[in-house]
Enzyme design. Sequence first.
Site, short mmCIF file in Angstrom:
data_model
loop_
_atom_site.label_atom_id
_atom_site.label_comp_id
_atom_site.label_asym_id
_atom_site.label_seq_id
_atom_site.Cartn_x
_atom_site.Cartn_y
_atom_site.Cartn_z
N GLU A 316 0.82 -1.22 0.00
CA GLU A 316 0.00 0.00 0.00
C GLU A 316 0.85 1.27 0.00
O GLU A 316 0.61 2.20 0.76
CB GLU A 316 -0.97 -0.01 1.19
CG GLU A 316 -1.95 -1.18 1.13
CD GLU A 316 -3.01 -1.18 2.23
OE1 GLU A 316 -2.75 -0.61 3.29
OE2 GLU A 316 -4.09 -1.75 1.99
N ASP A 395 -8.46 -8.94 4.18
CA ASP A 395 -8.20 -7.80 5.06
C ASP A 395 -9.24 -7.68 6.17
O ASP A 395 -10.10 -6.81 6.12
CB ASP A 395 -8.18 -6.51 4.20
CG ASP A 395 -7.61 -5.33 4.96
OD1 ASP A 395 -7.07 -5.54 6.05
OD2 ASP A 395 -7.70 -4.21 4.45
N GLU A 423 -12.43 -1.93 12.18
CA GLU A 423 -12.48 -1.25 10.88
C GLU A 423 -13.64 -1.75 10.02
O GLU A 423 -14.42 -0.96 9.49
CB GLU A 423 -11.15 -1.46 10.14
CG GLU A 423 -11.16 -0.88 8.74
CD GLU A 423 -9.82 -1.00 8.03
OE1 GLU A 423 -8.86 -1.52 8.63
OE2 GLU A 423 -9.74 -0.58 6.87
C1 GCV Z 1 -2.42 0.57 8.35
C2 GCV Z 1 -6.12 -2.04 5.71
C3 GCV Z 1 -6.47 -0.70 6.29
C4 GCV Z 1 -5.28 0.25 6.27
C5 GCV Z 1 -4.13 -0.44 7.02
C6 GCV Z 1 -3.82 -1.75 6.29
C7 GCV Z 1 -2.71 -2.54 6.95
O1 GCV Z 1 -5.93 -1.93 4.34
O2 GCV Z 1 -7.55 -0.16 5.59
O3 GCV Z 1 -5.66 1.44 6.92
O4 GCV Z 1 -2.99 0.38 7.08
O5 GCV Z 1 -4.95 -2.55 6.30
O6 GCV Z 1 -3.02 -3.49 7.64
O7 GCV Z 1 -1.55 -2.21 6.79
#
Ligand code: GCV
Length: 729
Positions: A316, A395, A423
């Site tokens: 990411e 995720d 989340e």
């Molecule tokens: C910290 C998901 C979340 C991101 C997070 C990522 C991760 O994609 O939406 O906010 O980033 O996981 O675990 O690194």
Amino acid sequence: MGESGSALARDTDRRTLVAIPDRTDVHAAWLPPEAFRAVGSRRVLVLGEGLLVDTVREEATRACARHGGGVRHRPPGGNGTADEPFDLVLALSTAEAPAVVTAVRDEFRRTSGQDAIGDEGFVLAHRDGVTVVLADEPAGLLYGFFHVVRLGETAFDAARPAEHHRPAMRRRMLNHWDNVDVHPVMGQVERGYAGGSIFWKDGALREDLTRVRAYGRLLAACGVNALSVNNVNVHRTEAHLLTDRLGDVAAIADELRPYGIRVHLSVNFASPVILGGLPTADPLDERVRQWWARATERVYQTIPDFGGYVVKADSEGQPGPFAYGRDHADGANMLADALAPYGGVVHWRAFVYNHRQDWRDRSTDRARAAYDHFAPLDGRFRDNAIVQVKYGPMDFQVREPVSPVIAAMPATRLAVEFQVTQEYTGQQRHVCYLAPMWSQVLGFRPFGADGPSVADIATDADTGGAAERAVRTAADGGAHAGGGLVAVSNVGDDRFWTGHPLAQANLYAFGRLAWDPRLDPVAVLDEWIDLTFVPSATADPERLRRTLHAMMDESWLTYERYTAPLGVGFMVRPGHHYGPDVDGYEYTPWGTYHFADRDGVGVDRTRATGTGFTGQYPKPWSDVYESLAECPDELLLFFHHVPYGHVLRNGSTVIQHIYDTHFEGVEQVAEIRRLWEKLDRELVSPEVHARVSELLDEQLRCAEEWRDQINTYFFRKSGVPDARGRRIY
Ligand code: GCV
């Protein structure tokens, strides 16, 4: 007990090493003063010395000052307690102890055939009217103390043979996704739903860290012993925590140390470039390796018990070894080598996938990514490099199969990562007790009934029970150590710590399951209810317990019912991930698709006709998931694309199941809201009642929105009406 108790209280050494001011602006969570009544009304003897023994003494003193008991403390060699009567003795093995302690030690040796209690373990017994906690190390005494608190009166009311308690996982860790600077999109805490950070505010370390100390206390009481302080997405300011802002980390470590919690730091892989001015961060470049060695040396000079690094690399948008043509083992090993002289570990995350994929390309499957990247590297990671794997291949969805990576790296130390912060499970506005899901994951056996469970794989070979070790040895041909359990924290500076008061249960349960993955999640919830709400001190304990269980026991399944169906996942609003948006991610680069059309829905991940993801599992699961007939209903759409009329194993069609579960899920939310409203006001505090009521209104509103959008979407796609004629728009 009363009189001699108060005499003892006067005698108590009043040094205040770990004192935490009683703050009325912060909820006590699972350590309200009332939870200490049983211990606090006893005559307590603490034997031994060390920082954590001091913590135990302070805790006991605080409890006794409130509830009328008393505490004596004797360091080794101290005397003068031989003739005094005590109700609770907490003793280090090295201390000279009363006869009852020696008797417990002998009983433990005799019945277990062992001598060592273990680094964090303790022996608990009740004999001759005395409750005894015996430990080899101060940490064991601390955990033993909180265990007695948890047991309450039952720790004192009947004879108890010597029980040996020790954690399954050596490292029971929380990751904070806290930013130092407020991030323009993600805020102070990424995916945080409980206000700001308890560590930082607007770019600076908070001046008052008493709340961090109180947090450490809560964590020790449920068994957590490690914590990383900053977001795994390490932005520019936060990168400096490794060097010129290391003082912030040291200050946090000072607050947490008295509760046995070691501090870890998320670092940016490009630090040698960002902070060191080097032209490269290539893990095989000698200048880079030396830069990390020197930076790490300084960290340990400042924080001698520092735990290690956490790294999100090539994920990411975070930098990583790919830029230099290196792989994840090269990257992780470089950091492992820098940490090794000090006994530190690197947690290297396996959450690596292409987030810039083309939705038109049906051959790229995000679920495959972690395995494709990491499985070929098995055996190449250093002993102090832990590969940290999210429990599912996607995720943190409400339902995913267990990640196949967990079964694919027998020669690597693996840690399993959960997400306590909600989340994708209601963002701490919805009641969603996650322990039943974690418990299912931990109990899953990737190699079938005779193989090790996920918990066994994450368990240290030298801390797990003999039976577990035998299974592991058989399954993987060697007794390597597991990497423990990790979870993303749900805590912020909110008065209730977690926004939703009932979300505290998730944090508590994570710690308890990391200590003992075999615990029953409902029993853990019981513990949490008893500690937090102290029903026994209310007019109607049973009603209070019953209501909370009715609201929480199955709340994970309720949440699943009104959100994305049958394991297909996502369908959330892009970006913030709250509330429904069925096609929100469907034509995006993130790789999270459901492929619904007029005929059917789901992702074909079979070997026969799909992405081949099922082939990443060992038998029997590779066959079970491949087979439409055998695939568990709840994961059907994760593995298969099926027509709406496909009949599930439960006898319903896919489309009717979608309608039924969505109506049912909303009814369940309405029911828990009714139960909470009916709860006598005096059974919980007005603040808790008001906050939960307000959030239940939002949960119901949001659940209805989910129901109506999902049902309407699938009705319009399929044209199939609800067999029961309910309202669909
Ligand atoms: C910290 C998901 C979340 C991101 C997070 C990522 C991760 O994609 O939406 O906010 O980033 O996981 O675990 O690194």
